[in-house]
Design an enzyme around this catalytic site. Structure first.
Site, PDB file in Angstrom:
ATOM      1  N   CYS A 312      20.885  37.039  19.498  1.00  0.00           N
ATOM      2  CA  CYS A 312      21.205  35.608  19.542  1.00  0.00           C
ATOM      3  C   CYS A 312      20.555  34.932  18.349  1.00  0.00           C
ATOM      4  CB  CYS A 312      20.666  35.016  20.847  1.00  0.00           C
ATOM      5  SG  CYS A 312      21.057  33.286  21.105  1.00  0.00           S
ATOM      6  N   ILE A 313      21.216  33.925  17.814  1.00  0.00           N
ATOM      7  CA  ILE A 313      20.688  33.250  16.629  1.00  0.00           C
ATOM      8  C   ILE A 313      21.044  31.768  16.681  1.00  0.00           C
ATOM      9  CG2 ILE A 313      22.748  33.887  15.299  1.00  0.00           C
ATOM     10  CD1 ILE A 313      21.043  33.983  12.797  1.00  0.00           C
ATOM     11  N   GLN A 320      20.312  22.292  10.021  1.00  0.00           N
ATOM     12  CA  GLN A 320      21.530  23.004   9.662  1.00  0.00           C
ATOM     13  C   GLN A 320      22.034  22.579   8.285  1.00  0.00           C
ATOM     14  OE1 GLN A 320      24.142  22.365  12.995  1.00  0.00           O
ATOM     15  NE2 GLN A 320      22.890  23.625  14.347  1.00  0.00           N
ATOM     16  N   ARG A 321      22.885  23.437   7.704  1.00  0.00           N
ATOM     17  CA  ARG A 321      23.497  23.213   6.394  1.00  0.00           C
ATOM     18  C   ARG A 321      22.456  23.206   5.273  1.00  0.00           C
ATOM     19  NH1 ARG A 321      28.785  21.527   7.335  1.00  0.00           N
ATOM     20  NH2 ARG A 321      29.001  20.818   5.180  1.00  0.00           N
ATOM     21  N   LYS A 322      21.367  23.940   5.508  1.00  0.00           N
ATOM     22  CA  LYS A 322      20.319  24.062   4.480  1.00  0.00           C
ATOM     23  C   LYS A 322      20.098  25.517   4.082  1.00  0.00           C
ATOM     24  CE  LYS A 322      17.805  19.898   5.937  1.00  0.00           C
ATOM     25  NZ  LYS A 322      16.507  19.354   6.384  1.00  0.00           N
ATOM     26  N   GLY A 323      20.941  26.407   4.576  1.00  0.00           N
ATOM     27  CA  GLY A 323      20.821  27.815   4.219  1.00  0.00           C
ATOM     28  C   GLY A 323      19.946  28.638   5.146  1.00  0.00           C
ATOM     29  N   TYR A 324      19.403  28.018   6.209  1.00  0.00           N
ATOM     30  CA  TYR A 324      18.511  28.752   7.099  1.00  0.00           C
ATOM     31  C   TYR A 324      19.257  29.805   7.933  1.00  0.00           C
ATOM     32  CZ  TYR A 324      14.698  25.517   6.053  1.00  0.00           C
ATOM     33  OH  TYR A 324      13.721  24.787   5.413  1.00  0.00           O
ATOM     34  N   GLY A 325      20.476  29.494   8.327  1.00  0.00           N
ATOM     35  CA  GLY A 325      21.243  30.459   9.115  1.00  0.00           C
ATOM     36  C   GLY A 325      21.503  31.736   8.336  1.00  0.00           C
ATOM     37  N   GLU A 346      25.062  41.792  17.857  1.00  0.00           N
ATOM     38  CA  GLU A 346      25.566  42.065  19.202  1.00  0.00           C
ATOM     39  C   GLU A 346      26.997  41.583  19.346  1.00  0.00           C
ATOM     40  OE1 GLU A 346      24.413  40.394  23.577  1.00  0.00           O
ATOM     41  OE2 GLU A 346      22.774  41.246  22.399  1.00  0.00           O
TER      42      GLU A 346
END
Length: 446
Positions: A312-313, A320-325, A346
């Site tokens: 899970c992430i 968000q929208r800062k490249g962390y994902g 998964e």
């Protein structure tokens, strides 16, 4: 107040009592007749009728949204206002938007002229979809649906009966907002908090231990006693102000469960694991002189027979929208490399999840192909990247960079084609500096 003109009901201000009175007046008015003496039906749009308040669950109507425009909604639930006599508020789903935007609204936000009844849902959904222009869809996707690397188990995980049961149980958001650190965040979905929190619409989280409280004063008292300034685990990565902590769900059970409660507010079709003993949580933080502040996390099973390196992430909305994902996805693969294993997220992936991963796989694989001289096999690519061979194959096939010749797959890597695909894949986000990763795989930790 409601005015009646030509047999249609127009809302002038909020108030069910006035609407009822006006509707009764309209019903008792002398009906219109044509010249042959027969009663003439009021010329209302097909499948619409005089509005009876309160609106029933399932009613479809247009609602004024935060952009000031009216959008089609479906009434999911209703409840009486605490001090409003017979006045109701309605929980609605915007049929053009993701479920995360469902919300409670007042009567004066609804256009009662647009009330529709007995409309076939499948037909309605198709009509709504057709009405939206390509630009509108792109705008909605960019603004409300794009959460890079929100990898959730999609609808495929549930059969039709289970999906209906899930949606019925989780159809109304129980917590509207949370306070976490310096942010007040609107939630997106239902999360099954303990029964004692059923009467709360806002919760206050300690940003370090993730304990949650009903009132601000409770949080303030807690913060005076809480001695944590970072997640309870080992710091395994520090690069400038960015840190990653590994939290063992067995050693820090309460923290793991609280993290799951928090994450479920922003993830839809995802199972909430109460048994967190089997998981490791990798919590990404921005650090300053006040402590390490959580921006997102991913979890993984301690032992996965399917080679899953991520369960899970989530990146929290303010970050968000800062490249962390993209950073979190890349980090999960760096851990797989340290373990000398190939990894894969998964399954099943949501459409958005697949899009995020496909972007990562594309950037990593094509960057290697651009620099590599001579032949290279999918097995070699897998060994270099820790990406599972099946994911490499599906990615290259989707880019039409692979052909099947003489009983084997051959990669066709024209430099101009690679550049075009790399440009389409977008930027890779924050880079993981592997030299700053100090970590021992779980199986080697004794």
């Amino acid at each position: 107040m409601v005015s009646i003109e030509n047999g249609t009901t127009t809302v002038m201000a909020n108030g069910h009592a006035a609407a009822k009175a006006a509707a009764a007046e309209a019903a008792s008015a002398t009906p219109a007749y044509v010249s042959n003496g027969t009663q003439m039906e009021i010329d209302l749009p097909r499948k619409r009728r005089s509005t009876i308040l309160p609106l029933d669950v399932g009613t479809r109507v247009n609602c004024r949204w935060r952009d000031g425009k009216y959008h089609p909604v479906k009434v999911i639930e209703r409840r009486k206002l605490p001090f409003g006599g017979n006045d109701y508020e309605y929980y609605v789903h915007y049929t053009e938007f993701n479920r995360r935007l469902d919300e409670w609204i007042k009567l004066d936000q609804l256009d009662l002229n647009s009330v529709e009844t007995d409309v076939d849902e499948k037909v309605e959904d198709k009509v709504t979809s057709l009405k939206m222009t390509r630009h509108q869809k792109r705008k909605i996707d960019e603004t409300h649906v794009e959460v890079l690397s929100e990898i959730i188990q999609g609808h495929e995980e549930l059969d039709a009966a289970s999906l209906r049961e899930h949606e019925e149980f989780t159809k109304v958001k129980n917590i509207a907002t949370i306070e976490l650190g310096r942010y007040e965040i609107e939630t997106w979905y239902f999360s099954p908090f303990p029964p004692e929190y059923n009467d709360c619409t806002k919760l206050f989280f300690c940003e370090f231990c993730l304990n949650f409280m009903k009132r601000k004063e409770q949080l303030q008292r807690h913060m005076r006693k809480c001695d944590l300034k970072h997640p309870p685990g080992d710091e395994i990565y520090r690069n400038g102000t960015l840190s990653m902590f590994e939290v063992d769900g067995k050693k820090n059970k309460v923290y793991g469960q609280n993290l799951c409660y928090l994450a479920k507010l922003f993830l839809d079709h995802k199972t909430l694991y109460y048994d967190v003993d089997l998981f490791l949580f990798y919590v990404l933080c921005e650090c300053d002189d006040r402590g390490c502040h959580m921006v997102g996390y991913f979890s993984k099973e301690k032992h996965s027979e399917e080679s899953y390196n991520l369960a899970c992430i989530l990146t929290l909305p303010p970050y968000q929208r800062k490249g962390y994902g993209k950073f979190l996805i890349a980090f999960s693969y760096e851990l797989s490399k340290k373990e000398s294993k190939v990894g894969t997220p998964e399954r099943p992936l949501s459409d958005l999840g697949l899009l995020s991963y496909r972007g990562y796989w594309t950037r990593v694989l094509l960057d290697i192909l651009k620099k590599h001289k001579g032949n290279i096999s999918i097995k070699e690519l897998s060994d270099m990247t820790a990406i599972k061979a099946e994911d490499i194959l599906s990615t290259l096939q989707s880019l039409e960079l692979i052909q099947y010749r003489k009983g084997q797959h051959v990669i066709c890597a024209d430099p101009k084609v690679l550049d075009r695909h790399l440009k389409a894949a977008g930027r890779g986000g924050l880079e993981v500096d592997v030299s700053k990763l100090i970590w021992t795989p779980y199986k080697e930790q004794g």
